[in-house]
Design a protein around this motif. Sequence first.
Motif, PDB file in Angstrom:
ATOM      1  N   UNK A   1      42.036  45.387  38.198  1.00  0.00           N
ATOM      2  CA  UNK A   1      42.118  44.057  38.428  1.00  0.00           C
ATOM      3  C   UNK A   1      40.717  43.428  38.329  1.00  0.00           C
ATOM      4  N   UNK A   2      40.086  44.107  39.128  1.00  0.00           N
ATOM      5  CA  UNK A   2      38.327  43.658  39.059  1.00  0.00           C
ATOM      6  C   UNK A   2      38.102  43.465  37.616  1.00  0.00           C
ATOM      7  N   UNK A   3      38.015  44.389  36.918  1.00  0.00           N
ATOM      8  CA  UNK A   3      37.653  44.216  35.622  1.00  0.00           C
ATOM      9  C   UNK A   3      38.136  43.222  34.756  1.00  0.00           C
ATOM     10  N   UNK A   4      39.685  43.019  34.898  1.00  0.00           N
ATOM     11  CA  UNK A   4      40.260  42.023  34.084  1.00  0.00           C
ATOM     12  C   UNK A   4      39.873  40.656  34.426  1.00  0.00           C
ATOM     13  N   UNK A   5      39.739  40.374  35.683  1.00  0.00           N
ATOM     14  CA  UNK A   5      39.333  38.993  36.269  1.00  0.00           C
ATOM     15  C   UNK A   5      37.785  38.792  35.708  1.00  0.00           C
ATOM     16  N   UNK A   6      36.932  39.958  36.038  1.00  0.00           N
ATOM     17  CA  UNK A   6      35.568  39.563  35.578  1.00  0.00           C
ATOM     18  C   UNK A   6      35.532  39.208  34.114  1.00  0.00           C
ATOM     19  N   UNK A   7      36.277  39.887  33.314  1.00  0.00           N
ATOM     20  CA  UNK A   7      36.226  39.592  32.042  1.00  0.00           C
ATOM     21  C   UNK A   7      36.729  38.219  31.560  1.00  0.00           C
ATOM     22  N   UNK A   8      37.945  37.766  32.195  1.00  0.00           N
ATOM     23  CA  UNK A   8      38.309  36.526  32.192  1.00  0.00           C
ATOM     24  C   UNK A   8      37.349  35.381  32.699  1.00  0.00           C
ATOM     25  N   UNK A   9      36.722  35.535  33.547  1.00  0.00           N
ATOM     26  CA  UNK A   9      35.439  34.990  34.128  1.00  0.00           C
ATOM     27  C   UNK A   9      34.360  34.684  33.176  1.00  0.00           C
ATOM     28  N   UNK A  10      33.993  35.809  32.824  1.00  0.00           N
ATOM     29  CA  UNK A  10      32.867  35.833  31.697  1.00  0.00           C
ATOM     30  C   UNK A  10      33.223  35.028  30.452  1.00  0.00           C
ATOM     31  N   UNK A  11      34.588  35.291  29.744  1.00  0.00           N
ATOM     32  CA  UNK A  11      35.188  34.661  28.828  1.00  0.00           C
ATOM     33  C   UNK A  11      34.828  33.150  28.908  1.00  0.00           C
ATOM     34  N   UNK A  12      35.220  32.710  30.044  1.00  0.00           N
ATOM     35  CA  UNK A  12      35.520  31.230  30.181  1.00  0.00           C
ATOM     36  C   UNK A  12      33.952  30.553  30.059  1.00  0.00           C
ATOM     37  N   UNK A  13      33.167  31.298  30.440  1.00  0.00           N
ATOM     38  CA  UNK A  13      31.780  30.916  30.591  1.00  0.00           C
ATOM     39  C   UNK A  13      30.934  30.839  29.042  1.00  0.00           C
ATOM     40  N   UNK A  14      31.245  32.131  28.550  1.00  0.00           N
ATOM     41  CA  UNK A  14      30.409  32.651  27.381  1.00  0.00           C
ATOM     42  C   UNK A  14      31.442  32.534  26.151  1.00  0.00           C
TER      43      UNK A  14
ATOM     44  N   UNK B   1      43.931  39.922  47.725  1.00  0.00           N
ATOM     45  CA  UNK B   1      42.959  38.674  47.237  1.00  0.00           C
ATOM     46  C   UNK B   1      42.940  38.935  45.663  1.00  0.00           C
ATOM     47  N   UNK B   2      42.723  40.194  45.268  1.00  0.00           N
ATOM     48  CA  UNK B   2      42.619  40.245  43.695  1.00  0.00           C
ATOM     49  C   UNK B   2      43.770  39.755  42.950  1.00  0.00           C
ATOM     50  N   UNK B   3      44.959  40.028  43.369  1.00  0.00           N
ATOM     51  CA  UNK B   3      46.160  39.788  42.776  1.00  0.00           C
ATOM     52  C   UNK B   3      46.321  37.900  42.960  1.00  0.00           C
TER      53      UNK B   3
ATOM     54  N   UNK C   1      43.398  33.002  37.497  1.00  0.00           N
ATOM     55  CA  UNK C   1      42.562  32.769  36.210  1.00  0.00           C
ATOM     56  C   UNK C   1      43.430  33.014  35.095  1.00  0.00           C
ATOM     57  N   UNK C   2      44.378  33.808  35.443  1.00  0.00           N
ATOM     58  CA  UNK C   2      45.244  34.239  34.166  1.00  0.00           C
ATOM     59  C   UNK C   2      46.614  33.286  34.085  1.00  0.00           C
ATOM     60  N   UNK C   3      46.996  32.634  35.414  1.00  0.00           N
ATOM     61  CA  UNK C   3      47.976  31.897  35.289  1.00  0.00           C
ATOM     62  C   UNK C   3      49.470  32.454  35.201  1.00  0.00           C
ATOM     63  N   UNK C   4      49.310  33.585  35.580  1.00  0.00           N
ATOM     64  CA  UNK C   4      50.593  34.600  35.619  1.00  0.00           C
ATOM     65  C   UNK C   4      50.373  35.403  36.751  1.00  0.00           C
TER      66      UNK C   4
END
Length: 143
Positions: free
Chosen positions: A40-53, A19-21, A27-30
């Motif tokens: 993976x969790x940390x990278x996804x969390x970073x990207x989600x927060x980056x999109x909002x903030x 599910x993480x993959x 979120x990264x489109x790759x």
Amino acid sequence: MTNSVSLELARLATMKPAELRSRWHEVYRNVAPNISPDLLRRGIAYRLQEKVYGKLPSYIKRELDRLNGKGGTSAPTPSRLGPILPGTRFVREWNGKTIAVTATEGGFEWDNDTYGSLSEIARKVTGAHWSGPRFFGLAAKVA
């Protein structure tokens, strides 16, 4: 933090590796890199927060790139880093396992034990002689 981001971050904690993959791909489109589920969790969390903030300011990104050896400067070495302060965290993935070490007043804490040096931990993790600073990416390879 907005409610939807908070919910998404909480959901990441219960996701299975597949599910993480899949979420990474969304979120990264790759394709997700071959790293541990924790990273993976940390990278996804970073990207989600980056999109909002929003992204990091460019001056911070430049400094991080400089410290990581990009942009024409060499990678930091222990002598250039100065003293390691208590609370500093060192993270390295080794054979699919995330190794997270915390600097303390008396040494380095890993796996509920205290060690006198990063090299002791590197040897314990790998079973071979390693320079601790090099294992954790603080020193460049000597040519």
